[in-house]
Design a protein around this motif. Structure first.
Motif, PDB file in Angstrom:
ATOM      1  N   GLU A  84     129.625 -78.965  24.793  1.00  0.00           N
ATOM      2  CA  GLU A  84     129.569 -79.931  25.882  1.00  0.00           C
ATOM      3  C   GLU A  84     128.302 -79.654  26.689  1.00  0.00           C
ATOM      4  OE1 GLU A  84     133.083 -81.678  28.570  1.00  0.00           O
ATOM      5  OE2 GLU A  84     132.495 -79.634  29.028  1.00  0.00           O
ATOM      6  N   ASN A  85     127.409 -80.618  26.717  1.00  0.00           N
ATOM      7  CA  ASN A  85     126.151 -80.434  27.460  1.00  0.00           C
ATOM      8  C   ASN A  85     126.221 -81.194  28.778  1.00  0.00           C
ATOM      9  OD1 ASN A  85     123.517 -79.585  27.996  1.00  0.00           O
ATOM     10  ND2 ASN A  85     122.642 -81.421  27.042  1.00  0.00           N
ATOM     11  N   MET A  86     125.436 -80.752  29.733  1.00  0.00           N
ATOM     12  CA  MET A  86     125.371 -81.345  31.064  1.00  0.00           C
ATOM     13  C   MET A  86     126.765 -81.360  31.694  1.00  0.00           C
ATOM     14  SD  MET A  86     122.671 -84.393  30.494  1.00  0.00           S
ATOM     15  CE  MET A  86     121.778 -84.634  28.963  1.00  0.00           C
TER      16      MET A  86
ATOM     17  N   ILE B  52     127.242 -76.219  28.425  1.00  0.00           N
ATOM     18  CA  ILE B  52     125.919 -75.957  28.994  1.00  0.00           C
ATOM     19  C   ILE B  52     125.795 -76.724  30.306  1.00  0.00           C
ATOM     20  CG2 ILE B  52     123.419 -76.060  28.588  1.00  0.00           C
ATOM     21  CD1 ILE B  52     124.980 -74.383  26.502  1.00  0.00           C
ATOM     22  N   PRO B  53     125.449 -76.024  31.388  1.00  0.00           N
ATOM     23  CA  PRO B  53     125.361 -76.709  32.683  1.00  0.00           C
ATOM     24  C   PRO B  53     124.190 -77.686  32.770  1.00  0.00           C
ATOM     25  CG  PRO B  53     124.864 -74.341  32.911  1.00  0.00           C
ATOM     26  CD  PRO B  53     125.220 -74.581  31.491  1.00  0.00           C
ATOM     27  N   LEU B  54     124.326 -78.637  33.665  1.00  0.00           N
ATOM     28  CA  LEU B  54     123.270 -79.607  33.958  1.00  0.00           C
ATOM     29  C   LEU B  54     122.311 -78.979  34.961  1.00  0.00           C
ATOM     30  CD1 LEU B  54     122.702 -82.892  33.878  1.00  0.00           C
ATOM     31  CD2 LEU B  54     123.614 -82.743  36.179  1.00  0.00           C
TER      32      LEU B  54
ATOM     33  N   ALA C 185     115.988 -77.684  35.867  1.00  0.00           N
ATOM     34  CA  ALA C 185     115.086 -76.686  35.280  1.00  0.00           C
ATOM     35  C   ALA C 185     115.029 -76.824  33.763  1.00  0.00           C
ATOM     36  CB  ALA C 185     115.548 -75.288  35.662  1.00  0.00           C
ATOM     37  N   ILE C 186     116.112 -77.352  33.177  1.00  0.00           N
ATOM     38  CA  ILE C 186     116.130 -77.544  31.720  1.00  0.00           C
ATOM     39  C   ILE C 186     115.117 -78.614  31.326  1.00  0.00           C
ATOM     40  CG2 ILE C 186     117.523 -78.431  29.802  1.00  0.00           C
ATOM     41  CD1 ILE C 186     119.818 -76.841  30.717  1.00  0.00           C
ATOM     42  N   VAL C 187     115.064 -79.673  32.132  1.00  0.00           N
ATOM     43  CA  VAL C 187     114.129 -80.764  31.857  1.00  0.00           C
ATOM     44  C   VAL C 187     112.697 -80.241  31.968  1.00  0.00           C
ATOM     45  CG1 VAL C 187     113.431 -83.097  32.483  1.00  0.00           C
ATOM     46  CG2 VAL C 187     115.779 -82.355  32.894  1.00  0.00           C
ATOM     47  N   GLU C 188     112.445 -79.526  33.043  1.00  0.00           N
ATOM     48  CA  GLU C 188     111.125 -78.963  33.276  1.00  0.00           C
ATOM     49  C   GLU C 188     110.712 -78.048  32.136  1.00  0.00           C
ATOM     50  OE1 GLU C 188     110.008 -76.566  36.967  1.00  0.00           O
ATOM     51  OE2 GLU C 188     111.174 -78.315  37.648  1.00  0.00           O
TER      52      GLU C 188
HETATM   53  N1  LIG Z   1     121.795 -79.397  30.375  1.00  0.00           N
HETATM   54  C1  LIG Z   1     120.834 -80.226  30.778  1.00  0.00           C
HETATM   55  N2  LIG Z   1     120.538 -80.350  32.093  1.00  0.00           N
HETATM   56  C2  LIG Z   1     119.574 -81.192  32.507  1.00  0.00           C
HETATM   57  N3  LIG Z   1     118.851 -81.957  31.702  1.00  0.00           N
HETATM   58  C3  LIG Z   1     119.079 -81.889  30.392  1.00  0.00           C
HETATM   59  C4  LIG Z   1     120.085 -81.012  29.853  1.00  0.00           C
HETATM   60  N4  LIG Z   1     120.063 -81.148  28.505  1.00  0.00           N
HETATM   61  C5  LIG Z   1     119.102 -82.054  28.218  1.00  0.00           C
HETATM   62  N5  LIG Z   1     118.517 -82.507  29.340  1.00  0.00           N
HETATM   63  C6  LIG Z   1     117.439 -83.508  29.439  1.00  0.00           C
HETATM   64  O1  LIG Z   1     117.927 -84.745  28.958  1.00  0.00           O
HETATM   65  C7  LIG Z   1     116.914 -85.442  28.249  1.00  0.00           C
HETATM   66  C8  LIG Z   1     117.387 -85.719  26.826  1.00  0.00           C
HETATM   67  O2  LIG Z   1     117.539 -84.499  26.137  1.00  0.00           O
HETATM   68  P1  LIG Z   1     117.158 -84.314  24.596  1.00  0.00           P
HETATM   69  O3  LIG Z   1     117.422 -82.898  24.266  1.00  0.00           O
HETATM   70  O4  LIG Z   1     115.811 -84.855  24.313  1.00  0.00           O
HETATM   71  O5  LIG Z   1     118.292 -85.249  23.970  1.00  0.00           O
HETATM   72  P2  LIG Z   1     118.472 -85.840  22.479  1.00  0.00           P
HETATM   73  O6  LIG Z   1     117.748 -84.945  21.546  1.00  0.00           O
HETATM   74  O7  LIG Z   1     119.956 -85.826  22.291  1.00  0.00           O
HETATM   75  O8  LIG Z   1     117.938 -87.224  22.524  1.00  0.00           O
HETATM   76  C9  LIG Z   1     115.679 -84.553  28.302  1.00  0.00           C
HETATM   77  O9  LIG Z   1     114.871 -84.974  29.351  1.00  0.00           O
HETATM   78  C10 LIG Z   1     116.241 -83.173  28.572  1.00  0.00           C
HETATM   79  O10 LIG Z   1     115.324 -82.345  29.248  1.00  0.00           O
END
Ligand SMILES: Nc1ncnc2c1ncn2[C@@H]1O[C@H](COP(=O)(O)OP(=O)(O)O)[C@@H](O)[C@H]1O
Ligand SMILES: [Mg+2]
Length: 361
Positions: free
Chosen positions: A273-275, A310-312, A315-318
């Motif tokens: 489970e992500n975010m 995995i928490p939202l 910093a993950i985006v960055e």
């Molecule tokens: N746990 C998280 N928290 C915040 N942002 C996230 C998290 N997981 C992914 N993201 C962001 O969400 C967007 C989509 O993620 P991505 O890994 O590219 O998805 P997918 O491969 O399923 O299309 C990206 O901008 C990524 O940085």
């Protein structure tokens, strides 16, 4: 829980090769079970071969190597022989599943999702780094040929070297990396049709010098399509990890993803489970953004394992944008912990669902 004698036994078995072959008996999928109860070691082998003598040699070798382990008081290695399918059928299987494409890779783990944007690439990248940190030799194959993201996520904007006939993967944070994004221009839209997808993936597997790996994590395009089909047909996969988000609607997509892998005979290792929760960047406190427990419920409903949450976090985006995965950027943060736990769960699940035994004719 595996105890230390059990893991020592697995190590010993990983050191035993089938006579005349370069692979060990664990990666062939010949080891069904290992248990070590108060020093009493039991191992169950099912070896698919016509060469019964070689199978008996394997058993003998296993018995004496295990007996030499400290703490092993008795050893019982049970051997079952299974006759391989007739030659023609075996030949067909060999065409369909070609282990020579990546002969030295033990577990191929597919990271998949029912739809895009759920964080599949993010999970694949951080999972790969987390596996490497646990000491596994790890590679990351960006099989998302429609939207490769490994170049950005690892900050690599050059072309890979070719030595002889083979492409040398990049290596970052202990992970070998390959992506079509390294060779195709980012602003060139790529329209792939079935046969091209197949060819491209074959090259990403067979023409790349992956070397010996414990895990090759593959980041797939979202949904169900040619890429998944090709990979599942071409190489034996240890299993699929399905990424989902906490909303109820995600369940429907996750279900589709699971159904596809099951149809392809690829075991589903479980869901992530992500975010799931929000970690406050100021105080570090964790808040549930959506309903809590959705992941476990979804896993139960889909009859699979819940591998982690995995928490939202911004910093993950960055991290993804500047080419430093969060587990590297914040090695002591809550995400690194979550990914380390996920890596452990995936490794354990992959070991349990050892690939289907391949036949040695
Ligand atoms: N746990 C998280 N928290 C915040 N942002 C996230 C998290 N997981 C992914 N993201 C962001 O969400 C967007 C989509 O993620 P991505 O890994 O590219 O998805 P997918 O491969 O399923 O299309 C990206 O901008 C990524 O940085
Ligand atoms: Mg992606």
């Amino acid at each position: 829980m595996a105890n230390s004698l059990e893991s020592a036994v697995w190590d010993v078995l990983r050191g035993i090769r089938f006579p005349g072959m370069s692979r060990d008996i664990v990666s062939f999928g010949f080891v069904d079970k290992v248990s070590a109860d108060g020093g009493a070691v039991r191992v169950a082998l099912t070896i698919v071969t016509q060469n019964a003598e070689a199978a008996r040699q394997v058993r003998q070798q296993a018995e004496s190597a295990i007996a030499a382990l400290p703490g092993a008081r008795s050893v019982d290695v049970e051997l079952k022989l299974s006759v391989p399918p007739p030659r023609q059928e075996a030949a067909q299987q060999a065409i369909a599943r070609d282990p020579r494409l990546i002969p030295e890779v033990t577990h191929v783990v597919a990271v998949a999702s029912g739809k895009g944007g759920v964080g599949k690439s993010t999970v694949a990248a951080n999972l790969a780094v987390a596996l490497a940190r646990l000491g596994y030799r790890t590679g990351l194959l960006d099989a998302d040929i429609y939207g490769p993201s490994v170049p950005t996520m690892f900050g690599i904007h050059e072309r890979p070297r070719v030595v002889g006939e083979r492409v040398v993967p990049f290596e970052r944070y202990g992970v070998k990396l390959m992506s079509l994004g390294f060779v195709v221009d980012a602003d060139q839209p790529v329209i792939w049709r079935g046969p091209m997808v197949m060819k491209a993936l074959e090259q990403l597997l067979g023409d790349v010098d992956w070397g010996a790996l414990d895990f090759l994590v593959a980041d797939f395009p979202p949904g169900t399509g040619d890429a998944q089909l090709t990979m599942a047909q071409k190489i034996p996969m240890a299993g699929a990890v399905v990424v989902t988000t906490p909303q109820d609607v995600a369940l429907i997509d996750a279900r589709k993803g699971l159904a596809m892998f099951r149809k392809l005979n690829v075991p589903v290792l479980g869901i992530v489970e992500n975010m799931a929760t929000f970690v406050c960047p100021h105080c570090g406190e964790t808040t549930d953004v959506f309903k809590r427990g959705g992941g476990e419920r979804t896993a139960k409903e889909l009859e699979t394992e819940f591998l982690g949450r995995i928490p939202l976090d911004g910093a993950i985006v960055e991290g993804g944008d500047v080419g430093v995965p969060i587990v590297v950027g914040q090695p002591d943060g809550p995400h690194a912990k979550a990914f380390a736990a996920l890596a452990e769960a995936v490794a354990a699940a992959a070991d349990r669902h050892t690939r289907q035994p391949m036949s040695i004719v």
